[in-house]
Design a protein around this motif. Structure first.
Motif, PDB file in Angstrom:
ATOM      1  N   GLN A 134       0.845  -1.202   0.000  1.00 44.28           N
ATOM      2  CA  GLN A 134       0.000   0.000   0.000  1.00 44.28           C
ATOM      3  C   GLN A 134       0.878   1.249   0.000  1.00 44.28           C
ATOM      4  OE1 GLN A 134      -3.484  -0.081   0.163  1.00 44.28           O
ATOM      5  NE2 GLN A 134      -4.136  -1.394   1.835  1.00 44.28           N
ATOM      6  N   ASP A 135       1.933   1.212   0.825  1.00 45.40           N
ATOM      7  CA  ASP A 135       2.811   2.365   0.989  1.00 45.40           C
ATOM      8  C   ASP A 135       3.638   2.629  -0.277  1.00 45.40           C
ATOM      9  OD1 ASP A 135       3.237   4.189   3.247  1.00 45.40           O
ATOM     10  OD2 ASP A 135       5.355   3.683   2.983  1.00 45.40           O
ATOM     11  N   GLN A 138       1.509   4.173  -2.905  1.00 44.76           N
ATOM     12  CA  GLN A 138       1.270   5.580  -2.560  1.00 44.76           C
ATOM     13  C   GLN A 138       2.472   6.447  -2.957  1.00 44.76           C
ATOM     14  OE1 GLN A 138      -1.774   6.796  -1.169  1.00 44.76           O
ATOM     15  NE2 GLN A 138      -0.769   8.649  -1.934  1.00 44.76           N
ATOM     16  N   ASP A 142       2.645   9.405  -5.691  1.00 42.73           N
ATOM     17  CA  ASP A 142       3.084  10.741  -5.273  1.00 42.73           C
ATOM     18  C   ASP A 142       4.300  11.225  -6.056  1.00 42.73           C
ATOM     19  OD1 ASP A 142       1.038  10.684  -3.466  1.00 42.73           O
ATOM     20  OD2 ASP A 142       2.283  10.249  -1.714  1.00 42.73           O
TER      21      ASP A 142
END
Length: 324
Positions: A134-135, A138, A142
């Motif tokens: 998930q990180d 992200q 970004d």
């Protein structure tokens, strides 16, 4: 509605089901209502170990159990489609172990059944839900490593025909591609989407399953170099590389407890994000959340995501001439 308990059933009580059930015990509003195996002694032993309320020696009996809300299907690959559709027809929600089926046509039938019966269905791509993945996604979204140009991922280990019979069994959908090749393909797909072109080559067993398969996925401005093997080992790290740097997922990357971020060849930061339990807990929580909100699919791993991945696998299956 709130945070009521969700009642689970499990069909197919092998190794993966054991790991899944041990994670189910960690989720406070999850209950193991029933388990089923064609071997009743196995069902009794499994049920006792994981505190199931009922044990069955037939999958149909579990599907007919009115208390079971969601069924986790962990049988061999060749039976996924038939069992998932039967469970959905019986009004159950379904979490089906990956690969969801051995053909794109079956994958479509499963999704159609979910929509027709208005029941939640998800392919159990647990890696999608672990904190490190998930990180990483992200960070990529970004722009932390710029525009992605290259992915390298493999999943390889040395299996043996005596110990891993199912893996080498043609009838059960064995071989590298369907068992573990789906993981590197998943990573490429979740980061870069559907490829423009796929090139795949395999080394085959005498029974025609693939022992190892190498794949290149070609995108407009990126390539993924992927590999799956049940006859040799690899470092099992995954690299996602962009115009500003790269991310290296810790080995084994599909259950990574963290990753490193590099910029200009220098390690900038290391992130440690362990999963709860064995890592299946995160997909369990996702299923329960969707059911509590009356959703028939997950936004993180949707019906379309599963169909896209199934289509990619189908193309490779045809290129390397698998018998399924």
């Amino acid at each position: 509605m709130g945070n009521r308990n969700i009642k689970w059933g499990i069909v197919g009580l092998g190794n993966i089901a054991s790991q899944f059930a041990s994670d189910l015990l960690l989720i406070e509003n999850a209950e193991l209502t029933a388990v089923a195996s064609r071997d009743f002694a196995k069902a009794e032993e499994f049920g006792a170990k994981f505190n199931a309320l009922r044990m069955y020696n037939s999958y149909d009996m579990l599907f007919e159990d009115s208390e079971v809300e969601i069924v986790y299907i962990a049988t061999p690959h060749n039976s996924h489609a038939e069992l998932a559709i039967k469970a959905l027809e019986n009004g159950k929600h379904v979490l089906c172990e990956k690969p969801m089926s051995l053909s794109y046509e079956d994958a479509k039938r499963m999704i159609e059944a979910s929509r027709k019966h208005n029941r939640f269905f998800m392919e159990a791509f647990w890696t999608r839900f672990i904190p490190s993945m998930q990180d990483v996604l992200q960070k990529i979204n970004d722009g932390a490593i710029g525009k992605i140009n290259y992915i390298k991922a493999d999943f390889a280990f040395h299996g043996s025909e005596t110990e891993n019979k199912r893996l080498f069994d043609k009838e059960l959908g064995g071989g590298a591609l369907f068992d573990i090749g789906v993981y590197p393909l998943f990573l490429s797909y979740i980061v870069l989407g559907k490829p423009k072109e796929i090139l795949a080559k395999a080394i085959k067993h005498k029974n025609d399953i693939d022992l190892q398969t190498s794949m290149i996925l070609q995108y407009e401005t990126a390539q993924s170099v992927l590999h799956a093997s049940i006859v040799s080992e690899s470092d099992m790290k995954a690299i996602i590389s962009g115009t500003k740097g790269r991310i290296e997922l810790n080995a084994p990357w599909f259950i990574a407890d963290g990753y490193s971020l590099f910029a200009n060849e220098e390690k900038e930061a290391t992130f440690i994000l362990p999963a709860l339990g064995k890592g299946y807990s995160h997909e369990i929580m996702e299923c329960q959340n969707c059911i509590l909100h009356n959703q028939i699919e997950s936004k993180l791993w949707s019906h379309q995501n599963s169909l896209d991945l199934s289509g990619i696998v189908e193309e490779i299956k045809n290129q390397i001439k698998l018998p399924f």
